[in-house]
Design a protein around this motif. Structure first.
Motif, PDB file in Angstrom:
ATOM      1  N   VAL A 154       0.717  -1.028   0.171  1.00  0.00           N
ATOM      2  CA  VAL A 154       0.215  -0.034  -0.487  1.00  0.00           C
ATOM      3  C   VAL A 154       0.790   1.426   0.331  1.00  0.00           C
ATOM      4  O   VAL A 154       0.970   1.907  -0.362  1.00  0.00           O
ATOM      5  CB  VAL A 154      -0.715  -0.166   1.365  1.00  0.00           C
ATOM      6  CG1 VAL A 154      -1.797   1.366   0.957  1.00  0.00           C
ATOM      7  CG2 VAL A 154      -2.096  -1.031   1.342  1.00  0.00           C
ATOM      8  N   ALA A 155       1.996   1.128   0.794  1.00  0.00           N
ATOM      9  CA  ALA A 155       3.060   2.643   0.943  1.00  0.00           C
ATOM     10  C   ALA A 155       3.391   2.832  -0.689  1.00  0.00           C
ATOM     11  O   ALA A 155       3.698   3.881  -0.802  1.00  0.00           O
ATOM     12  CB  ALA A 155       4.002   2.008   1.668  1.00  0.00           C
ATOM     13  N   GLY A 156       3.530   1.786  -1.370  1.00  0.00           N
ATOM     14  CA  GLY A 156       4.119   1.855  -2.319  1.00  0.00           C
ATOM     15  C   GLY A 156       3.479   2.279  -3.419  1.00  0.00           C
ATOM     16  O   GLY A 156       4.083   2.978  -4.376  1.00  0.00           O
ATOM     17  N   LEU A 157       2.085   2.196  -3.908  1.00  0.00           N
ATOM     18  CA  LEU A 157       0.833   2.451  -4.492  1.00  0.00           C
ATOM     19  C   LEU A 157       0.516   3.870  -4.372  1.00  0.00           C
ATOM     20  O   LEU A 157       0.823   4.644  -4.699  1.00  0.00           O
ATOM     21  CB  LEU A 157      -0.237   1.672  -4.408  1.00  0.00           C
ATOM     22  CG  LEU A 157      -0.268   0.241  -5.020  1.00  0.00           C
ATOM     23  CD1 LEU A 157      -1.721  -0.851  -4.507  1.00  0.00           C
ATOM     24  CD2 LEU A 157       0.001   0.100  -6.478  1.00  0.00           C
ATOM     25  N   LEU A 158       1.086   4.334  -2.861  1.00  0.00           N
ATOM     26  CA  LEU A 158       0.498   5.210  -2.329  1.00  0.00           C
ATOM     27  C   LEU A 158       1.535   6.467  -3.045  1.00  0.00           C
ATOM     28  O   LEU A 158       1.204   7.392  -3.122  1.00  0.00           O
ATOM     29  CB  LEU A 158       0.066   5.890  -1.143  1.00  0.00           C
ATOM     30  CG  LEU A 158      -1.152   5.342  -0.309  1.00  0.00           C
ATOM     31  CD1 LEU A 158      -0.840   5.080   1.168  1.00  0.00           C
ATOM     32  CD2 LEU A 158      -2.201   5.396  -0.859  1.00  0.00           C
ATOM     33  N   SER A 159       3.215   5.893  -2.438  1.00  0.00           N
ATOM     34  CA  SER A 159       4.403   6.556  -3.514  1.00  0.00           C
ATOM     35  C   SER A 159       4.544   7.360  -5.222  1.00  0.00           C
ATOM     36  O   SER A 159       4.375   7.831  -5.107  1.00  0.00           O
ATOM     37  CB  SER A 159       5.461   5.706  -2.476  1.00  0.00           C
ATOM     38  OG  SER A 159       5.758   4.811  -3.596  1.00  0.00           O
ATOM     39  N   LEU A 160       3.350   6.312  -5.423  1.00  0.00           N
ATOM     40  CA  LEU A 160       2.859   6.464  -7.173  1.00  0.00           C
ATOM     41  C   LEU A 160       1.858   6.888  -7.442  1.00  0.00           C
ATOM     42  O   LEU A 160       1.672   7.440  -8.431  1.00  0.00           O
ATOM     43  CB  LEU A 160       2.694   4.766  -7.832  1.00  0.00           C
ATOM     44  CG  LEU A 160       3.941   4.072  -7.562  1.00  0.00           C
ATOM     45  CD1 LEU A 160       3.932   2.327  -7.856  1.00  0.00           C
ATOM     46  CD2 LEU A 160       5.035   4.910  -8.572  1.00  0.00           C
TER      47      LEU A 160
ATOM     48  N   TRP B 222      -7.858  -5.662   3.582  1.00  0.00           N
ATOM     49  CA  TRP B 222      -7.817  -4.768   2.314  1.00  0.00           C
ATOM     50  C   TRP B 222      -8.245  -2.315   2.651  1.00  0.00           C
ATOM     51  O   TRP B 222      -8.448  -2.689   3.815  1.00  0.00           O
ATOM     52  CB  TRP B 222      -8.562  -5.309   1.644  1.00  0.00           C
ATOM     53  CG  TRP B 222     -10.335  -5.771   1.882  1.00  0.00           C
ATOM     54  CD1 TRP B 222     -10.382  -6.806   2.508  1.00  0.00           C
ATOM     55  CD2 TRP B 222     -11.312  -4.672   1.420  1.00  0.00           C
ATOM     56  NE1 TRP B 222     -12.167  -6.840   2.698  1.00  0.00           N
ATOM     57  CE2 TRP B 222     -12.478  -5.301   2.123  1.00  0.00           C
ATOM     58  CE3 TRP B 222     -11.354  -3.277   0.544  1.00  0.00           C
ATOM     59  CZ2 TRP B 222     -13.786  -5.599   1.996  1.00  0.00           C
ATOM     60  CZ3 TRP B 222     -12.577  -2.572   1.211  1.00  0.00           C
ATOM     61  CH2 TRP B 222     -13.890  -3.543   1.377  1.00  0.00           C
ATOM     62  N   THR B 223      -7.450  -2.322   1.881  1.00  0.00           N
ATOM     63  CA  THR B 223      -7.207  -0.621   2.079  1.00  0.00           C
ATOM     64  C   THR B 223      -7.959  -0.817   0.276  1.00  0.00           C
ATOM     65  O   THR B 223      -7.578  -1.349  -0.518  1.00  0.00           O
ATOM     66  CB  THR B 223      -6.173  -1.177   1.370  1.00  0.00           C
ATOM     67  OG1 THR B 223      -5.538  -0.654   3.123  1.00  0.00           O
ATOM     68  CG2 THR B 223      -5.931   1.139   1.268  1.00  0.00           C
ATOM     69  N   VAL B 224      -8.856  -0.350   0.121  1.00  0.00           N
ATOM     70  CA  VAL B 224      -9.167   0.441  -1.195  1.00  0.00           C
ATOM     71  C   VAL B 224      -8.719   2.139  -1.959  1.00  0.00           C
ATOM     72  O   VAL B 224      -8.479   2.940  -1.064  1.00  0.00           O
ATOM     73  CB  VAL B 224     -10.751   0.931  -0.935  1.00  0.00           C
ATOM     74  CG1 VAL B 224     -11.000   1.651  -2.429  1.00  0.00           C
ATOM     75  CG2 VAL B 224     -11.465  -0.035  -0.873  1.00  0.00           C
ATOM     76  N   THR B 225      -7.990   1.637  -2.775  1.00  0.00           N
ATOM     77  CA  THR B 225      -7.119   2.795  -3.550  1.00  0.00           C
ATOM     78  C   THR B 225      -7.871   3.617  -4.490  1.00  0.00           C
ATOM     79  O   THR B 225      -8.534   2.647  -5.104  1.00  0.00           O
ATOM     80  CB  THR B 225      -5.774   2.838  -3.741  1.00  0.00           C
ATOM     81  OG1 THR B 225      -5.606   1.505  -4.797  1.00  0.00           O
ATOM     82  CG2 THR B 225      -4.666   2.249  -2.193  1.00  0.00           C
ATOM     83  N   ALA B 226      -7.287   4.745  -4.883  1.00  0.00           N
ATOM     84  CA  ALA B 226      -7.706   5.533  -6.378  1.00  0.00           C
ATOM     85  C   ALA B 226      -6.949   6.055  -6.763  1.00  0.00           C
ATOM     86  O   ALA B 226      -6.045   6.097  -6.570  1.00  0.00           O
ATOM     87  CB  ALA B 226      -9.239   6.270  -6.307  1.00  0.00           C
TER      88      ALA B 226
ATOM     89  N   ALA C  91      -1.296   6.684  -5.318  1.00  0.00           N
ATOM     90  CA  ALA C  91      -2.899   6.905  -5.472  1.00  0.00           C
ATOM     91  C   ALA C  91      -3.440   7.418  -3.651  1.00  0.00           C
ATOM     92  O   ALA C  91      -2.212   7.643  -2.969  1.00  0.00           O
ATOM     93  CB  ALA C  91      -2.741   5.468  -4.871  1.00  0.00           C
ATOM     94  N   THR C  92      -4.188   7.093  -3.747  1.00  0.00           N
ATOM     95  CA  THR C  92      -5.005   8.038  -2.257  1.00  0.00           C
ATOM     96  C   THR C  92      -5.160   6.754  -2.025  1.00  0.00           C
ATOM     97  O   THR C  92      -6.447   5.974  -2.342  1.00  0.00           O
ATOM     98  CB  THR C  92      -5.650   9.084  -3.121  1.00  0.00           C
ATOM     99  OG1 THR C  92      -6.240   8.819  -3.704  1.00  0.00           O
ATOM    100  CG2 THR C  92      -5.180   9.947  -3.317  1.00  0.00           C
ATOM    101  N   THR C  93      -6.173   6.253  -0.785  1.00  0.00           N
ATOM    102  CA  THR C  93      -6.320   5.634   0.118  1.00  0.00           C
ATOM    103  C   THR C  93      -8.330   6.390  -0.168  1.00  0.00           C
ATOM    104  O   THR C  93      -8.290   7.811  -0.216  1.00  0.00           O
ATOM    105  CB  THR C  93      -7.238   5.921   1.750  1.00  0.00           C
ATOM    106  OG1 THR C  93      -6.102   7.091   2.084  1.00  0.00           O
ATOM    107  CG2 THR C  93      -5.354   5.107   1.327  1.00  0.00           C
TER     108      THR C  93
END
Length: 69
Positions: free
Chosen positions: A44-50, A65-69, A52-54
């Motif tokens: 999730v931290a990697g996706l946020l650094s790219l 699980w975590t939902v990102t957009a 994404a937002t939760t």
């Protein structure tokens, strides 16, 4: 071929704009990510650094699980 009058009817901007701008459609893609060599938190931290937002879609804090957009 679309006539200018028909194209104008489909625009979301001024009828004088040419070429016509058709309404955009929300493109959505659903991915289930299951990390193999890292924790879910690290993924999730990697996706946020790219970029994404939760997002809270009512899943609650008890879900794993975590939902990102």
């Amino acid at each position: 071929m679309i006539s200018r009058a028909t194209a104008r009817e489909r625009t979301t901007t001024s009828p004088r704009s040419w070429p016509p701008r058709f309404p955009s459609v929300k493109n959505r893609l659903h991915l289930d990510v299951s990390p193999i060599d890292a924790s879910t938190g690290a993924e999730v931290a990697g996706l946020l650094s790219l970029g994404a937002t939760t997002v809270d879609v009512g899943q609650g804090s008890t879900r794993s699980w975590t939902v990102t957009a």
